[in-house]
Design an enzyme around this catalytic site. Structure first.
Site, PDB file in Angstrom:
ATOM      1  N   GLY A  54     -10.867  37.061  -5.381  1.00  0.00           N
ATOM      2  CA  GLY A  54     -10.639  35.624  -5.429  1.00  0.00           C
ATOM      3  C   GLY A  54     -11.917  34.885  -5.794  1.00  0.00           C
ATOM      4  O   GLY A  54     -13.032  35.393  -5.595  1.00  0.00           O
ATOM      5  N   CYS A  55     -11.784  33.674  -6.307  1.00  0.00           N
ATOM      6  CA  CYS A  55     -12.957  32.942  -6.799  1.00  0.00           C
ATOM      7  C   CYS A  55     -13.940  32.623  -5.670  1.00  0.00           C
ATOM      8  O   CYS A  55     -15.112  33.016  -5.733  1.00  0.00           O
ATOM      9  CB  CYS A  55     -12.535  31.693  -7.561  1.00  0.00           C
ATOM     10  SG  CYS A  55     -11.479  30.540  -6.656  1.00  0.00           S
ATOM     11  N   HIS A  56     -13.500  31.921  -4.622  1.00  0.00           N
ATOM     12  CA  HIS A  56     -14.405  31.616  -3.511  1.00  0.00           C
ATOM     13  C   HIS A  56     -14.898  32.900  -2.845  1.00  0.00           C
ATOM     14  O   HIS A  56     -16.070  33.019  -2.491  1.00  0.00           O
ATOM     15  CB  HIS A  56     -13.685  30.769  -2.456  1.00  0.00           C
ATOM     16  CG  HIS A  56     -13.227  29.437  -2.925  1.00  0.00           C
ATOM     17  ND1 HIS A  56     -14.089  28.393  -3.196  1.00  0.00           N
ATOM     18  CD2 HIS A  56     -11.981  28.953  -3.164  1.00  0.00           C
ATOM     19  CE1 HIS A  56     -13.396  27.330  -3.568  1.00  0.00           C
ATOM     20  NE2 HIS A  56     -12.123  27.642  -3.554  1.00  0.00           N
TER      21      HIS A  56
END
Length: 309
Positions: free
Chosen positions: A114-116
């Site tokens: 995931g990005c975060h």
């Protein structure tokens, strides 16, 4: 040439993956006509014809797509949240260790981070593995991201004429502390509890900075220079790199790596309080760039092939 199918290519992540692959001469892109993109039989045929299948789908649809793959040949790269803590899938962050890089290269099932979570894990996992951070440490994470991370609906909201003035200022979300990335942030870092997480979306298209603040005493006797040395040794390659000069005149812009597929790791602070930071593009190393990198490992080609660095 290897055949590649992007299931969900019309979405933000799928479009960026397609852009990265379009100029390559070692791949053939398989596509479905518009009227067939949601046809289960047509998708099943493409998924089983492809050597590489990217899933750029909501979680439930990604689970359904994995079940459609009926052969042992297709390498599935899932960009959804569905399989990031699933033991049948390898976590697609090769820079974390040589063993993980080898697993990504040999696996038929890869979960794209995931990005975060990518920034948090890049910062925290090496410290936990080295013993500089306890697995029982209560951590905090702050993340500022561009609005493209919210997909087509959010992009349309921010780019609409006469939009709400509330969008002019940064907006914090994930207020219930149940953000979908928390599971992988905890699991991949082997933490006993997830961090307190404060994501913020702001009025710029893409890019992000993830920050993990620490007190000096959190480091189990290690020094700030020990942390910098650890990151410098681990992250010295083209895609993820430690830098001593990430800021510009004391400011750290979340948009500085927009359009890029690399990540910069940096350490700020003083002898009492420390800021660990990871800066990258939420659509690059935070999504599509990471997916293409994992595909390169699976194909046995240079990991940076087709990436923007």
């Amino acid at each position: 040439m290897k055949k590649v199918f992007i299931d969900g290519e019309a979405g933000t992540t799928g479009l960026r993956i397609r852009e990265r692959l379009a100029a390559r001469d070692d791949l053939v892109l398989l596509t479905l006509p518009e009227e067939k993109r949601k046809d289960a039989d047509a998708r099943r045929e493409m998924l089983n014809t492809a050597d590489i299948a990217f899933l750029c789908l909501p979680d439930a649809a990604a689970v359904e797509a994995v079940a459609m793959v009926e052969n042992e040949k297709t390498v599935v790269l899932d960009t959804s949240t569905a399989h990031r803590t699933d033991s049948r899938f390898v976590y697609g962050f090769p820079e974390l260790s040589d063993d993980l890089a080898a697993a990504v290269a040999s696996s038929k099932r890869i979960a794209v981070p995931g990005c975060h979570a990518s920034g948090f894990i890049a910062l925290v996992r090496p410290l936990v593995e080295s013993g500089m951070l306890s697995t029982a440490q209560h951590l905090f994470c702050h993340s500022v991201t561009g609005y493209s991370g919210g997909g087509k609906k959010m992009i349309a909201e921010y780019e609409a004429a006469g939009r709400s003035p509330l969008l002019d200022a940064p907006r914090q979300y994930g207020l219930t502390q149940t953000h979908k990335h928390l599971r992988e942030m905890q699991a991949i870092c082997a933490l006993s509890s997830p961090p307190v997480f404060c994501p913020v979306v702001a009025d710029f298209y893409s890019g992000m900075v993830v920050t993990v603040p620490l007190f000096f005493e959190d480091l189990q006797g290690a020094t700030v220079e020990d942390v910098k040395a650890l990151y410098r040794a681990k992250y010295g390659r083209a895609i993820v790199r430690y830098t001593d000069a990430a800021d510009a005149d004391g400011f750290l812009s979340a948009a500085a790596l927009s359009g890029s597929d690399k990540m910069e790791i940096a350490v700020f602070g003083n002898g009492e309080r420390i800021l660990l930071t990871a800066r990258y593009d939420n659509l690059g190393k935070g999504a599509s760039g990471a997916a293409v990198e994992c595909m390169n490992y699976a194909l046995g080609v240079e990991p940076t092939t087709g990436l923007v660095l």
